[in-house]
Motif scaffolding. Structure first.
Motif, PDB file in Angstrom:
ATOM      1  N   ALA A  40      24.861  73.676 -26.065  1.00  0.00           N
ATOM      2  CA  ALA A  40      24.138  72.401 -26.173  1.00  0.00           C
ATOM      3  C   ALA A  40      22.847  72.569 -26.977  1.00  0.00           C
ATOM      4  CB  ALA A  40      23.827  71.861 -24.779  1.00  0.00           C
ATOM      5  N   ARG A  41      22.336  73.814 -27.066  1.00  0.00           N
ATOM      6  CA  ARG A  41      21.085  74.031 -27.800  1.00  0.00           C
ATOM      7  C   ARG A  41      21.228  73.704 -29.286  1.00  0.00           C
ATOM      8  NH1 ARG A  41      23.459  79.146 -27.522  1.00  0.00           N
ATOM      9  NH2 ARG A  41      22.900  80.692 -29.130  1.00  0.00           N
ATOM     10  N   PHE A  42      22.452  73.676 -29.779  1.00  0.00           N
ATOM     11  CA  PHE A  42      22.659  73.368 -31.193  1.00  0.00           C
ATOM     12  C   PHE A  42      22.836  71.859 -31.440  1.00  0.00           C
ATOM     13  CE2 PHE A  42      24.468  77.742 -30.697  1.00  0.00           C
ATOM     14  CZ  PHE A  42      23.532  78.402 -31.484  1.00  0.00           C
ATOM     15  N   LEU A  59      33.113  90.157 -33.420  1.00  0.00           N
ATOM     16  CA  LEU A  59      33.092  89.252 -32.267  1.00  0.00           C
ATOM     17  C   LEU A  59      31.700  89.149 -31.675  1.00  0.00           C
ATOM     18  CD1 LEU A  59      36.153  90.668 -30.254  1.00  0.00           C
ATOM     19  CD2 LEU A  59      36.122  88.547 -31.598  1.00  0.00           C
ATOM     20  N   GLY A  60      31.321  87.942 -31.265  1.00  0.00           N
ATOM     21  CA  GLY A  60      30.197  87.767 -30.351  1.00  0.00           C
ATOM     22  C   GLY A  60      30.769  87.723 -28.938  1.00  0.00           C
ATOM     23  N   LEU A  61      29.907  87.511 -27.970  1.00  0.00           N
ATOM     24  CA  LEU A  61      30.350  87.497 -26.575  1.00  0.00           C
ATOM     25  C   LEU A  61      29.678  86.326 -25.859  1.00  0.00           C
ATOM     26  CD1 LEU A  61      31.759  89.185 -24.237  1.00  0.00           C
ATOM     27  CD2 LEU A  61      29.480  90.151 -23.851  1.00  0.00           C
ATOM     28  N   GLY A  62      30.460  85.538 -25.128  1.00  0.00           N
ATOM     29  CA  GLY A  62      29.863  84.465 -24.335  1.00  0.00           C
ATOM     30  C   GLY A  62      29.187  85.023 -23.097  1.00  0.00           C
ATOM     31  N   ASN A  63      28.230  84.276 -22.548  1.00  0.00           N
ATOM     32  CA  ASN A  63      27.592  84.703 -21.291  1.00  0.00           C
ATOM     33  C   ASN A  63      28.633  84.869 -20.193  1.00  0.00           C
ATOM     34  OD1 ASN A  63      25.299  84.258 -22.727  1.00  0.00           O
ATOM     35  ND2 ASN A  63      24.657  82.428 -21.610  1.00  0.00           N
ATOM     36  N   ALA A 109      20.644  87.762 -21.381  1.00  0.00           N
ATOM     37  CA  ALA A 109      21.668  86.847 -20.848  1.00  0.00           C
ATOM     38  C   ALA A 109      23.079  87.426 -21.006  1.00  0.00           C
ATOM     39  CB  ALA A 109      21.579  85.489 -21.544  1.00  0.00           C
ATOM     40  N   LYS A 110      23.226  88.420 -21.892  1.00  0.00           N
ATOM     41  CA  LYS A 110      24.552  89.005 -22.120  1.00  0.00           C
ATOM     42  C   LYS A 110      24.783  90.278 -21.310  1.00  0.00           C
ATOM     43  CE  LYS A 110      25.631  85.888 -25.122  1.00  0.00           C
ATOM     44  NZ  LYS A 110      25.574  85.930 -26.543  1.00  0.00           N
ATOM     45  N   ALA A 111      23.736  90.772 -20.631  1.00  0.00           N
ATOM     46  CA  ALA A 111      23.821  92.100 -19.997  1.00  0.00           C
ATOM     47  C   ALA A 111      24.935  92.168 -18.952  1.00  0.00           C
ATOM     48  CB  ALA A 111      22.480  92.484 -19.380  1.00  0.00           C
ATOM     49  N   PRO A 146      32.741  85.560 -36.673  1.00  0.00           N
ATOM     50  CA  PRO A 146      32.282  84.692 -35.587  1.00  0.00           C
ATOM     51  C   PRO A 146      31.154  83.761 -36.039  1.00  0.00           C
ATOM     52  CG  PRO A 146      31.089  86.751 -35.476  1.00  0.00           C
ATOM     53  CD  PRO A 146      31.900  86.795 -36.758  1.00  0.00           C
ATOM     54  N   THR A 147      30.878  82.774 -35.200  1.00  0.00           N
ATOM     55  CA  THR A 147      29.703  81.925 -35.396  1.00  0.00           C
ATOM     56  C   THR A 147      28.768  82.156 -34.201  1.00  0.00           C
ATOM     57  OG1 THR A 147      31.004  80.164 -34.409  1.00  0.00           O
ATOM     58  CG2 THR A 147      30.855  80.184 -36.814  1.00  0.00           C
ATOM     59  N   GLY A 148      27.821  81.259 -33.986  1.00  0.00           N
ATOM     60  CA  GLY A 148      26.893  81.411 -32.862  1.00  0.00           C
ATOM     61  C   GLY A 148      25.577  82.015 -33.310  1.00  0.00           C
ATOM     62  N   GLY A 149      24.702  82.260 -32.354  1.00  0.00           N
ATOM     63  CA  GLY A 149      23.387  82.801 -32.672  1.00  0.00           C
ATOM     64  C   GLY A 149      23.433  84.288 -33.004  1.00  0.00           C
ATOM     65  N   THR A 150      24.304  85.026 -32.342  1.00  0.00           N
ATOM     66  CA  THR A 150      24.305  86.488 -32.464  1.00  0.00           C
ATOM     67  C   THR A 150      24.487  86.993 -33.905  1.00  0.00           C
ATOM     68  OG1 THR A 150      25.221  86.560 -30.241  1.00  0.00           O
ATOM     69  CG2 THR A 150      25.311  88.602 -31.518  1.00  0.00           C
ATOM     70  N   PRO A 151      25.475  86.482 -34.670  1.00  0.00           N
ATOM     71  CA  PRO A 151      25.716  87.094 -35.984  1.00  0.00           C
ATOM     72  C   PRO A 151      24.793  86.616 -37.110  1.00  0.00           C
ATOM     73  CG  PRO A 151      27.411  85.449 -35.537  1.00  0.00           C
ATOM     74  CD  PRO A 151      26.532  85.509 -34.325  1.00  0.00           C
ATOM     75  N   LEU A 152      23.851  85.706 -36.814  1.00  0.00           N
ATOM     76  CA  LEU A 152      23.027  85.164 -37.906  1.00  0.00           C
ATOM     77  C   LEU A 152      22.273  86.265 -38.654  1.00  0.00           C
ATOM     78  CD1 LEU A 152      21.620  81.896 -36.287  1.00  0.00           C
ATOM     79  CD2 LEU A 152      23.162  82.063 -38.262  1.00  0.00           C
ATOM     80  N   GLY A 184      31.649  86.000 -20.729  1.00  0.00           N
ATOM     81  CA  GLY A 184      32.610  87.029 -21.111  1.00  0.00           C
ATOM     82  C   GLY A 184      33.688  86.556 -22.083  1.00  0.00           C
ATOM     83  N   HIS A 185      33.533  85.334 -22.618  1.00  0.00           N
ATOM     84  CA  HIS A 185      34.578  84.884 -23.557  1.00  0.00           C
ATOM     85  C   HIS A 185      34.445  85.581 -24.908  1.00  0.00           C
ATOM     86  CE1 HIS A 185      32.163  81.118 -25.177  1.00  0.00           C
ATOM     87  NE2 HIS A 185      31.865  82.195 -25.857  1.00  0.00           N
ATOM     88  N   ILE A 186      35.555  85.693 -25.630  1.00  0.00           N
ATOM     89  CA  ILE A 186      35.555  86.117 -27.034  1.00  0.00           C
ATOM     90  C   ILE A 186      36.337  85.061 -27.798  1.00  0.00           C
ATOM     91  CG2 ILE A 186      35.076  88.592 -26.951  1.00  0.00           C
ATOM     92  CD1 ILE A 186      38.008  89.185 -26.601  1.00  0.00           C
TER      93      ILE A 186
HETATM   94  P1  PGA Z   1      25.989  83.286 -29.200  1.00  0.00           P
HETATM   95  O1  PGA Z   1      27.453  82.917 -28.737  1.00  0.00           O
HETATM   96  O2  PGA Z   1      26.139  84.265 -30.302  1.00  0.00           O
HETATM   97  O3  PGA Z   1      25.399  81.978 -29.680  1.00  0.00           O
HETATM   98  O4  PGA Z   1      25.294  83.846 -28.007  1.00  0.00           O
HETATM   99  C1  PGA Z   1      28.416  83.898 -28.616  1.00  0.00           C
HETATM  100  C2  PGA Z   1      29.677  83.312 -28.051  1.00  0.00           C
HETATM  101  O5  PGA Z   1      29.605  82.313 -27.316  1.00  0.00           O
HETATM  102  O6  PGA Z   1      30.743  83.863 -28.326  1.00  0.00           O
END
Ligand code: PGA
Length: 245
Positions: A166-168, A131-135, A201-203, A35-41, A137-139
């Protein structure tokens, strides 16, 4: 499903890296979904350290990224190809010809999706999908919907996803509105899944995905039906779970 709650982001990242590293050490020819995004950095940073300090090799590993924006050139600083090279691939010994990322600039996007799915199949399928998770619930970019998309496809991003990403970008109107993503069926065919989530935000999405009904309106909920899922959360992401260990 195994749920592990770490104290914070750093601990989640270390545990996630250890999970991936253990699999790669046992299976040097592993096929990884990434995955990409902030979570796996943080996970990528830990894996790079293990590569440098303790002989963790990705020489024979094959990778498939989950998704890519439509319309961003591969060298665009917001493309997921660029992200993967900057944050992971250029620091390890993975071989270029083993790296797979959907081409969001392909002239025929439908054909690119079929081709990507074929490449996964020809590689023998994905052994471990992170996998990361969208706010919401997307994968991958499988957004809330009234059905679970089976295979790699072009998808329109939810307005909430555009806002979250948009933060990126400098301006929200620069965020692409479409992407290519591996489908829910493609994710469910992976042999093992590692789901990561961090922060308050993911809770809500985590509790709905792991403890709510299985529904395409919360795509990650389908993981309840997968036979081999490990979830690593930090305490904030786990804060709305009723049965967390
Ligand atoms: P995030 O995004 O890791 O930047 O929170 C996860 C995602 O949208 O799947």
């Amino acid at each position: 499903m195994k749920i592990i709650v770490a104290a914070d982001y750093d601990e989640m990242s270390k545990l996630a890296a250890n999970h991936v590293a253990q699999w790669v050490r046992q299976n040097p020819k592993a096929v990884l979904g990434l995955p990409t995004g902030g979570t796996p950095l943080g996970m990528y940073r830990n894996l790079i350290e293990m590569h440098r300090g303790s002989n963790l090799s990705f020489k024979d590993v094959t990778t498939f990224n989950l998704d890519e924006y439509v319309g961003l050139e591969p060298h665009h600083s917001n493309s997921y190809r660029y992200y993967m090279y900057e944050n992971f691939f250029k620091h390890i010994d993975v071989q270029e010809h083993n790296v797979n990322i959907p081409d969001g600039t392909a002239e025929d996007l439908e054909q690119e999706c079929i081709h990507y799915e074929d490449k996964i199949r020809n590689a023998g399928g994905i052994d471990l999908m992170v996998l990361g998770l969208g706010n919401n619930g997307h994968i991958g970019f499988n957004e809330p919907s009234d059905r679970f998309p089976a295979t790699t496809h072009v998808t329109k991003l939810d307005e909430s996803t555009v806002q979250a990403n948009a933060r990126f970008f400098e301006r929200i109107d620069q965020v692409p509105r479409y992407s290519i993503t591996i489908g829910i069926g493609s994710i469910m065919r992976c042999r093992r899944i590692l789901l990561l989530a961090s922060g308050k935000a993911k809770a809500r999405a985590i509790s709905a995905a792991l403890e709510g009904p299985v529904t395409p309106s919360l795509p990650a909920s389908i993981l309840q039906f997968h036979p081999d899922v490990t979830v690593i959360l930090d305490a904030e992401a786990a804060s709305k779970l009723t049965n967390a260990v």
